[in-house]
Design an enzyme around this catalytic site. Structure first.
Site, mmCIF file in Angstrom:
data_model
loop_
_atom_site.group_PDB
_atom_site.id
_atom_site.type_symbol
_atom_site.label_atom_id
_atom_site.label_comp_id
_atom_site.label_asym_id
_atom_site.label_seq_id
_atom_site.Cartn_x
_atom_site.Cartn_y
_atom_site.Cartn_z
ATOM 1 N N LYS A 218 3.620 -12.452 97.951
ATOM 2 C CA LYS A 218 4.151 -11.203 97.408
ATOM 3 C C LYS A 218 5.392 -11.512 96.594
ATOM 4 O O LYS A 218 6.382 -12.022 97.123
ATOM 5 C CB LYS A 218 4.488 -10.259 98.559
ATOM 6 C CG LYS A 218 5.093 -8.949 98.103
ATOM 7 C CD LYS A 218 5.232 -7.991 99.266
ATOM 8 C CE LYS A 218 5.950 -6.734 98.839
ATOM 9 N NZ LYS A 218 6.136 -5.804 99.962
ATOM 10 N N LYS B 51 0.008 -10.137 95.412
ATOM 11 C CA LYS B 51 0.585 -8.872 94.963
ATOM 12 C C LYS B 51 1.817 -9.141 94.127
ATOM 13 O O LYS B 51 2.646 -9.921 94.583
ATOM 14 C CB LYS B 51 0.951 -8.041 96.200
ATOM 15 C CG LYS B 51 1.662 -6.758 95.896
ATOM 16 C CD LYS B 51 2.083 -6.074 97.169
ATOM 17 C CE LYS B 51 3.064 -4.986 96.815
ATOM 18 N NZ LYS B 51 3.900 -4.617 97.893
#
Ligand code: PBG
Ligand code: ZN
Length: 321
Positions: free
Chosen positions: A193, A246
């Site tokens: 992330k 992400k």
């Protein structure tokens, strides 16, 4: 090769040779639940995305199932926030209440919860603050994350998705779940992330803008490819069941890298800012929205994603049917 392309007008041949497919089943649809009744507030930066009270969430589940979307990712927006995010640790907090109600009304809906503290803390960071260093205290946050996982588990969640990027979080959650008897509850880790500007609109909808600093002390540097792979592999070693990249759009190379480095299923999070870009460009008549949306989804699958978490999920399912 050319011969196949010249005959591509034949739809059957075209599907026979198509390498990548997008299905409604590939999607997890994010939902934001708020206390109250009859609340359905559209987010200005994300047309088509709403904060909803539980009664509206239940209605939405009906719509989703009719469209063939059977998985949701729930985010809670509590009535009261404090320094440790107490609402997230309570069996009658917003997320536990929502999970229980959705599973009671729609037992077949696959309910995933985002497991983090930033929606629940008054400072908007993803854990307990270390005031000396003005950052999140990793280990104190691990200490309460296991409790949060058990709150979700007791409510009947089908899978948890820790998104805070704390070191050691997967080991901590796996241990907590296993000792609570939830040995079969899977963990989808937000394993890679990045600290990203693309989360801007989300922080409006989740009311989780950090009150000071940013998340770059615990989220990753967008410039680092090897580190991105390492982070996901560490979570795999700790027992994650599904990995995630992400955001998605600016990180297609990382999706491919992790697909090749691991044999676990891989999810991508097509985040709020990516949705907002297409939405607003479409509304302004600058692009053919549906076409660009489908092209983007195919891109994620082609890069190696198995699962797509996306605010576009309903529109995609509509187009596919
Ligand atoms: C919470 C969380 C965030 C997103 C998912 N879980 C925000 C953040 O890290 O700031 C972003 C999702 C999106 O932008 O759509 N940690
Ligand atoms: Zn967070």
């Amino acid at each position: 090769m050319d011969r196949l392309r010249r005959t591509r007008m034949n739809p059957h041949l075209r599907s026979l040779v198509r390498e990548t497919h997008v299905r409604a089943d590939d999607f997890i649809y994010p939902l934001f639940v708020k206390p109250g009744e009859g609340i359905k507030t559209e987010v200005a930066s994300m047309p088509g995305v709403y904060q909803m009270s539980l009664d509206e969430i239940l209605k939405e589940c009906e719509v989703l199932q009719a469209l063939g979307i059977h998985s949701i990712l729930l985010f809670g927006i509590p009535a009261v926030k404090d320094s440790v995010g107490s609402d997230a640790l309570c069996d009658h907090g917003i997320i536990a209440t929502a999970v229980r109600a959705v599973k009671r009304a729609y037992p077949k809906m696959f309910v995933v919860t985002d497991l983090c503290f930033c929606e629940y803390t008054d400072h908007g960071h993803c854990g307990i603050i270390d005031h000396v260093h003005e950052t999140v205290d990793n280990d104190l946050t691990l200490g309460i994350s296991g409790q949060q996982a058990l709150v979700h588990a007791r409510a009947g969640v089908d899978m948890i998705a820790p998104s805070g990027m704390m070191d050691g979080i997967i080991t901590t959650l796996r241990d907590a779940l296993d000792s609570g008897g939830y040995v079969n509850l899977p963990i989808m880790s937000y394993s890679t992330k990045f600290a990203s500007g693309y989360y801007g609109p989300f922080r409006d909808v989740a009311e989780s803008v950090p009150s000071f600093g940013d998340r770059s002390t615990y989220q990753m540097d967008p410039a680092n490819r090897r580190e991105a792979i390492r982070e996901s592999l560490l979570d795999e070693a700790q027992g994650a069941d599904i990995l995630m990249v992400k955001p998605a759009l600016a990180y297609l190379d990382i999706i491919r890298d992790i697909r090749e480095a691991s044999n676990l299923p891989l999810a991508v999070y097509n985040v709020s800012g990516e949705y907002a870009m297409l939405k607003h460009a479409g509304k302004a008549g600058l692009i053919d929205y549906n076409r660009v949306m489908m092209e983007t989804m195919i891109g994620f699958k082609r890069a190696g994603a198995d699962i797509i978490i996306s605010y576009h999920a309903k529109e995609v399912a509509q187009l596919l049917s």
